[in-house]
Design a protein around this motif. Sequence first.
Motif, PDB file in Angstrom:
ATOM      1  N   THR A   1      38.989  60.895  16.884  1.00 33.02           N
ATOM      2  CA  THR A   1      39.279  60.329  15.568  1.00 33.02           C
ATOM      3  C   THR A   1      39.715  61.432  14.623  1.00 33.02           C
ATOM      4  O   THR A   1      38.914  62.299  14.263  1.00 33.02           O
ATOM      5  CB  THR A   1      38.037  59.643  14.970  1.00 33.02           C
ATOM      6  N   PRO A   2      40.971  61.413  14.238  1.00 34.46           N
ATOM      7  CA  PRO A   2      41.441  62.418  13.280  1.00 34.46           C
ATOM      8  C   PRO A   2      40.785  62.200  11.925  1.00 34.46           C
ATOM      9  O   PRO A   2      40.616  61.053  11.484  1.00 34.46           O
ATOM     10  CB  PRO A   2      42.951  62.158  13.185  1.00 34.46           C
ATOM     11  N   ILE A   3      40.392  63.276  11.275  1.00 29.00           N
ATOM     12  CA  ILE A   3      39.816  63.175   9.935  1.00 29.00           C
ATOM     13  C   ILE A   3      40.764  63.821   8.942  1.00 29.00           C
ATOM     14  O   ILE A   3      41.263  63.187   8.015  1.00 29.00           O
ATOM     15  CB  ILE A   3      38.444  63.862   9.878  1.00 29.00           C
ATOM     16  N   THR A   4      41.057  65.105   9.185  1.00 25.38           N
ATOM     17  CA  THR A   4      41.938  65.820   8.274  1.00 25.38           C
ATOM     18  C   THR A   4      43.377  65.822   8.783  1.00 25.38           C
ATOM     19  O   THR A   4      44.287  66.116   8.033  1.00 25.38           O
ATOM     20  CB  THR A   4      41.493  67.282   8.145  1.00 25.38           C
ATOM     21  N   GLY A   5      43.557  65.536  10.058  1.00 22.19           N
ATOM     22  CA  GLY A   5      44.886  65.660  10.642  1.00 22.19           C
ATOM     23  C   GLY A   5      45.092  67.026  11.282  1.00 22.19           C
ATOM     24  O   GLY A   5      46.011  67.218  12.060  1.00 22.19           O
ATOM     25  N   PHE A   6      44.222  67.992  10.918  1.00 17.97           N
ATOM     26  CA  PHE A   6      44.227  69.280  11.611  1.00 17.97           C
ATOM     27  C   PHE A   6      43.273  69.138  12.793  1.00 17.97           C
ATOM     28  O   PHE A   6      42.061  69.123  12.608  1.00 17.97           O
ATOM     29  CB  PHE A   6      43.754  70.399  10.682  1.00 17.97           C
ATOM     30  N   PHE A   7      43.841  69.036  13.994  1.00 16.10           N
ATOM     31  CA  PHE A   7      43.020  68.645  15.134  1.00 16.10           C
ATOM     32  C   PHE A   7      41.929  69.655  15.461  1.00 16.10           C
ATOM     33  O   PHE A   7      40.824  69.292  15.849  1.00 16.10           O
ATOM     34  CB  PHE A   7      43.905  68.398  16.366  1.00 16.10           C
ATOM     35  N   LEU A   8      42.248  70.951  15.323  1.00 18.21           N
ATOM     36  CA  LEU A   8      41.228  71.961  15.624  1.00 18.21           C
ATOM     37  C   LEU A   8      40.004  71.731  14.747  1.00 18.21           C
ATOM     38  O   LEU A   8      38.861  71.742  15.218  1.00 18.21           O
ATOM     39  CB  LEU A   8      41.776  73.364  15.373  1.00 18.21           C
ATOM     40  N   LEU A   9      40.278  71.497  13.469  1.00 17.47           N
ATOM     41  CA  LEU A   9      39.209  71.262  12.516  1.00 17.47           C
ATOM     42  C   LEU A   9      38.493  69.950  12.823  1.00 17.47           C
ATOM     43  O   LEU A   9      37.252  69.872  12.811  1.00 17.47           O
ATOM     44  CB  LEU A   9      39.830  71.221  11.112  1.00 17.47           C
ATOM     45  N   ASP A  10      39.280  68.925  13.115  1.00 13.65           N
ATOM     46  CA  ASP A  10      38.698  67.610  13.399  1.00 13.65           C
ATOM     47  C   ASP A  10      37.764  67.677  14.604  1.00 13.65           C
ATOM     48  O   ASP A  10      36.685  67.077  14.605  1.00 13.65           O
ATOM     49  CB  ASP A  10      39.807  66.588  13.672  1.00 13.65           C
ATOM     50  N   ALA A  11      38.184  68.403  15.619  1.00 13.75           N
ATOM     51  CA  ALA A  11      37.350  68.505  16.816  1.00 13.75           C
ATOM     52  C   ALA A  11      36.015  69.167  16.477  1.00 13.75           C
ATOM     53  O   ALA A  11      34.959  68.767  16.961  1.00 13.75           O
ATOM     54  CB  ALA A  11      38.076  69.294  17.900  1.00 13.75           C
ATOM     55  N   ILE A  12      36.082  70.177  15.625  1.00 13.52           N
ATOM     56  CA  ILE A  12      34.841  70.848  15.221  1.00 13.52           C
ATOM     57  C   ILE A  12      33.969  69.887  14.421  1.00 13.52           C
ATOM     58  O   ILE A  12      32.762  69.771  14.652  1.00 13.52           O
ATOM     59  CB  ILE A  12      35.152  72.117  14.400  1.00 13.52           C
ATOM     60  N   LEU A  13      34.610  69.167  13.495  1.00 11.53           N
ATOM     61  CA  LEU A  13      33.850  68.222  12.671  1.00 11.53           C
ATOM     62  C   LEU A  13      33.215  67.142  13.536  1.00 11.53           C
ATOM     63  O   LEU A  13      32.089  66.708  13.299  1.00 11.53           O
ATOM     64  CB  LEU A  13      34.753  67.590  11.616  1.00 11.53           C
ATOM     65  N   ASN A  14      33.951  66.730  14.565  1.00 13.18           N
ATOM     66  CA  ASN A  14      33.425  65.690  15.468  1.00 13.18           C
ATOM     67  C   ASN A  14      32.456  66.246  16.508  1.00 13.18           C
ATOM     68  O   ASN A  14      31.897  65.493  17.299  1.00 13.18           O
ATOM     69  CB  ASN A  14      34.573  65.008  16.215  1.00 13.18           C
ATOM     70  N   ARG A  15      32.349  67.545  16.559  1.00  7.39           N
ATOM     71  CA  ARG A  15      31.582  68.220  17.616  1.00  7.39           C
ATOM     72  C   ARG A  15      32.017  67.763  19.007  1.00  7.39           C
ATOM     73  O   ARG A  15      31.204  67.578  19.904  1.00  7.39           O
ATOM     74  CB  ARG A  15      30.084  67.952  17.446  1.00  7.39           C
TER      75      ARG A  15
END
Lengths: 355, 305, 277
Positions: free
Chosen positions: A196-210
């Motif tokens: 699930t994309p949150i910011t659209g920056f996938f690297l960041l999103d993956a971290i946020l999603n753990r």
Amino acid sequence: MSTAERRMPARRANRRAFATLKSIAGFVVVVATTYLGLLAVTFFIGRVVPIDPVLAIVGDRAPSHVVERVRQEMGFNLPYYQQFFLYVKGVLQGDFGTSVLTTNPVMTDIRRVFPATMELATVGTVIGAAFGIPLGVLAAVRRGSLADQIVRIVGLVGYSVPIFWLGLLALLVFYARLGWTSGPGRMDVVFEYTFTPITGFFLLDAILNRDWAAFRDIVSHIVLPGSLLGYFSLAYISRMTRSFMLNELSQEYIVAARAKGLSETRIIWGHALRNAAVPLVTVIALSYAGLLEGSVLTETVFAWPGLGLYITNSLQNADMNAVLGGTIVIGSVFIAINLLSDVLYRMLDPRTRTR
Amino acid sequence: MNETAMTRREWLLTDRPQSRLQARLGRAYVTWGRFAANRLAVIGMLIILGLIVLAIFAPLLAPYSPYVGDLAKSRLLPPDAAHWLGTDDQGRDILSRLIYGSRLTLQVVVLVAIIAAPLGLLVGTVAGYAGGWVDAVLMRITDIFLAFPKLVLALAFVAALGPGIGNAIIAIAITSWPPYARIARAETLTVRNSDYISAVRLMGASPWRIVLRHIMPLCISSLIVRVTLDMAGIILTAAGLGFLGLGAQPPLPEWGAMIASGRRFILDQWWVAAMPGFAILIVSLGFNLLGDGLRDALDPRGSSQ
Amino acid sequence: MSTLLDVKDLRVSFPTRTGVVEAVRGVSFTLGRERLGIVGESGSGKSQTGRAIMGLTPEHGRISAEKLEFNGIDLTRASKAERRALRGKRIAMILQDPKYSLNPVMSIGRQIIETLRTHEPVGRAEARRRALDMLAAVQIRDPERVFGLYPHEVSGGMGQRAMIAMMLVAGPELLIADEPTSALDVTVQLDVLGILHRLVADRGMGLIFISHDLRLVSSFCDRVIVMYAGRIVEELPASRLSEAEHPYTRGLLNCMPKIGVDRHPLPVLDRRPEWAL
Ligand SMILES: Nc1ncnc2c1ncn2[C@@H]1O[C@H](COP(=O)(O)OP(=O)(O)O)[C@@H](O)[C@H]1O
Ligand SMILES: [Mg+2]
């Protein structure tokens, strides 16, 4: 002069405030005219092109009364200056028209694809600065040495190599032959349903999603195009760093710093580089802008679903609204980056600060 | 001083040249000496000379036709003795296509330089010499163009004008002139108030004459350096447009377009896409080396050597 | 008087494309806790002499000396690190123009503290206090304010005081002042010289005062060395300058304007190749 100034603090304060106001006004004028210029050019390209924009919408076979109606609806019967006014108004409201290819408003499409481009350019600039600055410093400090020559050649090749070609070769070697990295695209299809994309920056999103599996996959996708853009950025940044550092190292304050007994490390990194950082900020900002632009070619090679790929796909389908919308967005980001680098410059250099 | 006793070198390096020609030749000799001492710059120059020779003598040098290949027998052959760089999917010899492609590359850089450099020179010298609001307006326009994304703008232009090498050249030229205007203006400002220009003005020369005959020539050398340094960028942009299908159209042997058509075979017949890329790399490296060398030789103060 | 510095046959040369430039060609002198002036025209090798003592000869320069001793430490044998430890702590140098010799992006206070903390393990508050004291010692009226200013925000005279504070804060025994007032307005030159004079006297430092201004040097120093083309052509006490014998020194003296004397034609400094031998 200094005594005279001390005698009239009130007037000096006034003059300072006026100067600040004037420089802000100057900023506004520069940004506004640059933006208007950009829109004038895209307007010119969009309206004065050989392809009739109305025909592009209704198709060649539409009956003439339909063509006429659409022409009036779209305001294409008005004089150019009125059309331009409407055009500017539309763009300022975020209305770039509708994409013929995707049938979405162009703005919606761009919102969806732009983070991918930003993410790639950011990774590229970070790599470029992280390697380019130390290499440039090394080349300047060891001027004329083998290290200097190597940095110079690496930079020159970076300036001279066609990015799309290097991307193809990189894909061939590291993905197809060696299998060290993932291939084209931003992430594996497997993750597309769970991610699930949150910011659209996938690297960041993956971290946020753990979501560490997705993170690894995203890294292995971005590493090739990111390093490629990083190399181009490195070529530019290392060259400019070297030249700024040579300039700083020849200044008298460096002799003074040595006379104080400071270590070379402190002199190079704490004094010379701190001064070189002032113009370097502009260089890094320009390099970031350059990477955004370079995305047009890189994304095509890596099937990276960003603005560059969007523009080239639209180009191939004569979807001018989308092409010009993308051009305006990249142009706006250019203007914003120029502005930002100006502001940063002022923050880093106390000489430009008014107190 | 006894002329006959001088060697040619002494004649060139004399402190007291007897004629304007001797002074000029002397300066050129010194500049050449600085340039020739830079090994990389000489390599760059040789590459560019090589490119020019290839372009001129392409029909003599190319072993095969660049347009017609043997579809039956020589399709996608790897490099070997008969086809040094292999053949493409049409059975055409890649080396021959590259040799003919040098003409297109040269055409692009020369035409862009011929359009953009005089345009920038004119804008910059007029702005610098006139000053006042003329300067303000011209420089604002220049800065606006400078703030644009060049490649994307060129793309949009070509998209509007239609693909083709001519339109690609126009698009690149339109986006390339602003730096030249900046340089020309800076040079003009440094000489505008010099005694030498004042003297010319006192002699009654018109502003246009001063700009055309006295100021523009002074800007040429720094402009040449900058244009040479930009050539690599121009080649890369043109190749990029070709790669996207917006520049030269098939079957023209344009290097960028050749990479694009070789892309489909990259996994198994890598040479089809790889060889044109090497050609682009070598030529733009040549221009960069040459430009660096020229800058260092013509402007020893400003060089970072 | 104990010897602070002993220089014998100091030579500095620079290989260049057109040949070797010999900047300093066999300079010898000794210095106690006194004020020694070095005069000479521009390019005579004064600065390179001072920089050789500091260990700040440019990297491509070649340096040799029969003896270069500071307080019994053989500087020709000392390692780079040992020399660095001396710089700023025991030997310091003031440069010509504060506009260029102060780091433009660092506040004056931080530049002073930096010298101190490089050489002494002092805490932040202590360092700040001593920097402020030092600023007061160079007669800056409002040390707190100047502490936070950047070099471009102060006048030349103020900048040079800050430079002196930065170089003296760690308490060196020898100070080399390389044309410390040449870039300043005439009116503030005397202020800065006065400050320098007081500090040198109070702290009992040795001073090498480099200048091209013979009169300034003679009024400010105990002893004067006259340099020409990398050599010492004459050495004499400042008080007996009028008895100088060397024609070059006499030429320098002659060039100084005197009130009430007809200056026509203006005297021209005579330079003979044989003096450089
Ligand atoms: N880095 C250098 N490279 C080559 N020559 C130098 C260098 N620095 C100084 N010199 C030469 O050394 C001589 C003495 O210089 P300097 O000590 O600065 O003179 P002064 O301080 O008396 O004016 C000059 O002739 C100068 O050209
Ligand atoms: Mg000096």
